[in-house]
Scaffold this motif. Structure first.
Motif, PDB file in Angstrom:
ATOM      1  N   ILE A 129      -4.148   0.401  -9.032  1.00  0.00           N
ATOM      2  CA  ILE A 129      -3.842  -0.399  -7.857  1.00  0.00           C
ATOM      3  C   ILE A 129      -4.314  -1.817  -8.107  1.00  0.00           C
ATOM      4  CG2 ILE A 129      -4.230  -0.731  -5.393  1.00  0.00           C
ATOM      5  CD1 ILE A 129      -4.609   2.228  -5.066  1.00  0.00           C
ATOM      6  N   THR A 130      -3.396  -2.765  -7.933  1.00  0.00           N
ATOM      7  CA  THR A 130      -3.690  -4.154  -8.232  1.00  0.00           C
ATOM      8  C   THR A 130      -3.094  -5.033  -7.146  1.00  0.00           C
ATOM      9  OG1 THR A 130      -3.470  -5.870  -9.942  1.00  0.00           O
ATOM     10  CG2 THR A 130      -1.676  -4.287  -9.774  1.00  0.00           C
ATOM     11  N   GLY A 131      -3.003  -6.322  -7.399  1.00  0.00           N
ATOM     12  CA  GLY A 131      -2.455  -7.273  -6.450  1.00  0.00           C
ATOM     13  C   GLY A 131      -1.856  -8.427  -7.224  1.00  0.00           C
ATOM     14  N   GLY A 132      -1.976  -9.640  -6.691  1.00  0.00           N
ATOM     15  CA  GLY A 132      -2.888 -10.149  -5.706  1.00  0.00           C
ATOM     16  C   GLY A 132      -4.289  -9.546  -5.780  1.00  0.00           C
ATOM     17  N   GLU A 133      -4.933  -9.599  -4.638  1.00  0.00           N
ATOM     18  CA  GLU A 133      -6.241  -8.967  -4.504  1.00  0.00           C
ATOM     19  C   GLU A 133      -6.094  -7.783  -3.561  1.00  0.00           C
ATOM     20  OE1 GLU A 133      -9.590  -7.323  -4.425  1.00  0.00           O
ATOM     21  OE2 GLU A 133      -9.118  -8.861  -5.924  1.00  0.00           O
ATOM     22  N   PRO A 134      -6.070  -6.554  -4.113  1.00  0.00           N
ATOM     23  CA  PRO A 134      -5.768  -5.385  -3.278  1.00  0.00           C
ATOM     24  C   PRO A 134      -6.801  -5.122  -2.184  1.00  0.00           C
ATOM     25  CG  PRO A 134      -6.523  -4.695  -5.450  1.00  0.00           C
ATOM     26  CD  PRO A 134      -6.298  -6.184  -5.518  1.00  0.00           C
ATOM     27  N   LEU A 135      -8.064  -5.473  -2.433  1.00  0.00           N
ATOM     28  CA  LEU A 135      -9.106  -5.103  -1.480  1.00  0.00           C
ATOM     29  C   LEU A 135      -9.082  -5.928  -0.203  1.00  0.00           C
ATOM     30  CD1 LEU A 135     -10.042  -3.635  -4.062  1.00  0.00           C
ATOM     31  CD2 LEU A 135     -12.389  -4.127  -3.381  1.00  0.00           C
ATOM     32  N   ILE A 136      -8.295  -7.017  -0.158  1.00  0.00           N
ATOM     33  CA  ILE A 136      -8.206  -7.783   1.086  1.00  0.00           C
ATOM     34  C   ILE A 136      -7.110  -7.240   2.001  1.00  0.00           C
ATOM     35  CG2 ILE A 136      -9.067  -9.871  -0.036  1.00  0.00           C
ATOM     36  CD1 ILE A 136      -6.212 -11.002   0.140  1.00  0.00           C
ATOM     37  N   ASP A 137      -6.303  -6.308   1.510  1.00  0.00           N
ATOM     38  CA  ASP A 137      -5.255  -5.722   2.352  1.00  0.00           C
ATOM     39  C   ASP A 137      -5.904  -4.824   3.400  1.00  0.00           C
ATOM     40  OD1 ASP A 137      -3.125  -3.919   3.315  1.00  0.00           O
ATOM     41  OD2 ASP A 137      -1.927  -4.873   1.762  1.00  0.00           O
ATOM     42  N   PRO A 138      -5.610  -5.024   4.685  1.00  0.00           N
ATOM     43  CA  PRO A 138      -6.236  -4.190   5.725  1.00  0.00           C
ATOM     44  C   PRO A 138      -5.960  -2.700   5.541  1.00  0.00           C
ATOM     45  CG  PRO A 138      -5.148  -6.091   6.705  1.00  0.00           C
ATOM     46  CD  PRO A 138      -4.745  -6.059   5.260  1.00  0.00           C
ATOM     47  N   GLN A 139      -4.871  -2.363   4.852  1.00  0.00           N
ATOM     48  CA  GLN A 139      -4.520  -0.960   4.659  1.00  0.00           C
ATOM     49  C   GLN A 139      -4.996  -0.415   3.319  1.00  0.00           C
ATOM     50  OE1 GLN A 139      -0.330  -1.415   5.335  1.00  0.00           O
ATOM     51  NE2 GLN A 139      -0.522  -1.077   7.535  1.00  0.00           N
ATOM     52  N   PHE A 140      -5.763  -1.235   2.582  1.00  0.00           N
ATOM     53  CA  PHE A 140      -6.273  -0.736   1.304  1.00  0.00           C
ATOM     54  C   PHE A 140      -7.107   0.529   1.463  1.00  0.00           C
ATOM     55  CE2 PHE A 140      -9.987  -0.396  -1.458  1.00  0.00           C
ATOM     56  CZ  PHE A 140      -9.368  -0.092  -2.650  1.00  0.00           C
ATOM     57  N   PRO A 141      -8.094   0.583   2.382  1.00  0.00           N
ATOM     58  CA  PRO A 141      -8.912   1.802   2.467  1.00  0.00           C
ATOM     59  C   PRO A 141      -8.085   3.061   2.698  1.00  0.00           C
ATOM     60  CG  PRO A 141      -9.958   0.028   3.684  1.00  0.00           C
ATOM     61  CD  PRO A 141      -8.588  -0.454   3.312  1.00  0.00           C
ATOM     62  N   ALA A 142      -7.085   2.978   3.581  1.00  0.00           N
ATOM     63  CA  ALA A 142      -6.248   4.150   3.859  1.00  0.00           C
ATOM     64  C   ALA A 142      -5.393   4.514   2.653  1.00  0.00           C
ATOM     65  CB  ALA A 142      -5.367   3.888   5.079  1.00  0.00           C
ATOM     66  N   ALA A 143      -4.834   3.497   1.986  1.00  0.00           N
ATOM     67  CA  ALA A 143      -3.998   3.758   0.814  1.00  0.00           C
ATOM     68  C   ALA A 143      -4.820   4.349  -0.322  1.00  0.00           C
ATOM     69  CB  ALA A 143      -3.317   2.468   0.363  1.00  0.00           C
ATOM     70  N   TYR A 144      -6.002   3.805  -0.530  1.00  0.00           N
ATOM     71  CA  TYR A 144      -6.892   4.287  -1.596  1.00  0.00           C
ATOM     72  C   TYR A 144      -7.296   5.733  -1.339  1.00  0.00           C
ATOM     73  CZ  TYR A 144     -10.973   4.365  -4.706  1.00  0.00           C
ATOM     74  OH  TYR A 144     -11.878   4.685  -5.683  1.00  0.00           O
ATOM     75  N   GLN A 145      -7.660   6.035  -0.098  1.00  0.00           N
ATOM     76  CA  GLN A 145      -8.062   7.400   0.222  1.00  0.00           C
ATOM     77  C   GLN A 145      -6.893   8.368   0.086  1.00  0.00           C
ATOM     78  OE1 GLN A 145     -10.499   7.815   3.661  1.00  0.00           O
ATOM     79  NE2 GLN A 145     -10.158  10.010   3.871  1.00  0.00           N
ATOM     80  N   LEU A 146      -5.696   7.957   0.510  1.00  0.00           N
ATOM     81  CA  LEU A 146      -4.536   8.838   0.388  1.00  0.00           C
ATOM     82  C   LEU A 146      -4.211   9.118  -1.078  1.00  0.00           C
ATOM     83  CD1 LEU A 146      -2.232  10.438   1.602  1.00  0.00           C
ATOM     84  CD2 LEU A 146      -0.906   8.311   1.755  1.00  0.00           C
ATOM     85  N   ALA A 147      -4.310   8.105  -1.927  1.00  0.00           N
ATOM     86  CA  ALA A 147      -4.057   8.317  -3.357  1.00  0.00           C
ATOM     87  C   ALA A 147      -5.006   9.377  -3.907  1.00  0.00           C
ATOM     88  CB  ALA A 147      -4.203   7.009  -4.124  1.00  0.00           C
ATOM     89  N   HIS A 148      -6.277   9.325  -3.500  1.00  0.00           N
ATOM     90  CA  HIS A 148      -7.239  10.345  -3.920  1.00  0.00           C
ATOM     91  C   HIS A 148      -6.844  11.717  -3.384  1.00  0.00           C
ATOM     92  CE1 HIS A 148     -10.780   8.599  -6.025  1.00  0.00           C
ATOM     93  NE2 HIS A 148     -10.260   7.474  -5.586  1.00  0.00           N
ATOM     94  N   GLU A 149      -6.485  11.777  -2.111  1.00  0.00           N
ATOM     95  CA  GLU A 149      -6.132  13.062  -1.509  1.00  0.00           C
ATOM     96  C   GLU A 149      -4.916  13.695  -2.174  1.00  0.00           C
ATOM     97  OE1 GLU A 149      -5.567  12.076   2.573  1.00  0.00           O
ATOM     98  OE2 GLU A 149      -7.721  11.959   3.021  1.00  0.00           O
TER      99      GLU A 149
END
Length: 367
Positions: A129-149
């Protein structure tokens, strides 16, 4: 969350642990045994308990197999790796950035979730997962967790500016990435802030880097060498060595993804390195890239033609192989080149340099 992932990989089967780069190969019979244990709600097979203990030091499997292990199904093609630009927006404005204008735009949450499910169904196990800067996206935490799940091993590319925030670090400590590659733009506030064109960038990066190292995340530093920070190259190397983290260096500046040349003056000529001869690439065959709108291309450079994954789904990826083959043909100024067998860049990259009217010495042996 599952403790292990069991996944088909080409003609083999692997057992992986989220957040770890180590993989254990198992035979087809053991994979089937594990599948059956999961379906029947049985305990973990004894052989897997032993594997987990030896490979990762995990010794607490007191849950049934279906709760401890996520068994991945094979995709219809050969794709096992992908990169995803979550968003092209960035809180830095680096003068050498190959993305040019960094617009904060892309899929809504429903589209992001749909894209991740398509990647899972395509057989993607390793996701960057990259960007830009991916961690500034408000939906990054949800997307990151879903990828793990969904059973993906996630690598993050970041500028590190958000790692000093407790909630972000808590998320990454709870669900560690297999690797976190952080870009380094200098070893002093003056140089770092000047290159990123953001006051306070060095302070934010330093705070985030120290927090990530203290949290035990697997950090890999990408030392970006330009004409603005080349005088601090040794200091950047020493910084990484002091922290005891891996480091790599990137000094060859590329044109923008649109073929713009505005990034090229950032090149430090004395640090221009010679690439190894290009001998082939899995882009479009076992690997693909997705932009913020879910358009799948063979890689970050060869972006067209592309496939709208949220709309077409997994079936659309069937066309990527032929797209990749067509993009690798020597065309334009490269047609008939007598040095093509030892060329050091792929055809899509050469095209970007040619569109930018870059000096031949930046990418071609004829320079």
């Amino acid at each position: 969350m599952h403790d292990l992932i069991a996944a088909p990989f080409r003609n083999e089967h692997l057992v992986l642990r989220p957040g770890s780069q180590r993989a254990v190969k198992i035979g087809a019979a053991k994979f089937t045994d594990l599948e059956n244990a999961v379906k029947a709600g049985r305990a973990l097979p004894g052989w897997l308990v032993d594997v987990a203990r030896r490979a990762w030091g995990v010794d607490t499997f007191d849950r049934p197999a279906h709760a401890a292990v996520l068994v991945r199904r094979p995709g219809p093609y050969e794709f096992s790796r992908a990169t995803w630009e979550l968003n092209l927006g960035c809180d830095f404005d680096c003068e050498h950035c190959y993305l040019a204008e960094k617009r904060f735009e892309g899929l809504d949450w429903a589209g992001k979730a749909r894209l991740l499910h398509v990647m899972r169904d395509a057989g993607v196990v390793w996701l960057q997962i990259t960007g830009g800067e991916p961690l500034i996206d408000p939906q990054f935490p949800a997307a990151y967790q879903l990828a793990h799940e969904l059973g993906m091993q996630v690598e993050l590319l970041s500028n590190g500016s958000q790692l000093g925030k407790p909630r972000m670090l808590e998320l990454l400590a709870a669900l560690p990435p297999t690797k976190m590659s952080l870009s380094v733009y200098g070893a002093s506030p003056e140089t770092y802030d000047g290159l990123t064109r953001r006051r306070g960038a060095f302070k934010r990066f330093t705070r985030g880097l120290d927090a990530a190292v203290a949290a035990g995340l697997n950090i890999d530093l990408s030392l970006i060498i330009t004409n603005r920070n080349a005088h601090e190259a040794d200091a950047m190397r020493a910084w990484a060595d002091r922290l005891g983290v891996a480091r790599r260096e990137y000094a060859n500046i590329s044109p923008t993804i649109h073929g713009g040349a505005e990034t090229l003056p950032s090149q430090s000529p004395e640090h221009l390195t010679q690439r190894a001869p290009f001998t082939g690439c899995p882009a479009g065959h076992t690997f693909f890239h997705a932009d913020p709108f879910g358009r799948a291309s063979i890689c970050k450079v060869g972006r067209e033609p592309n496939i709208d994954l949220p709309t077409e789904g997994v079936a659309g990826l069937a066309r990527l192989g032929s797209i990749a083959d067509s993009l690798m043909l020597r065309t334009g100024g490269c047609t008939g080149c007598q040095l093509s067998d030892t060329c050091r860049v792929c055809r899509p990259m050469a095209k970007v340099f040619q569109e930018a009217k870059a000096p031949l010495k930046n990418y071609c042996q004829h320079g």
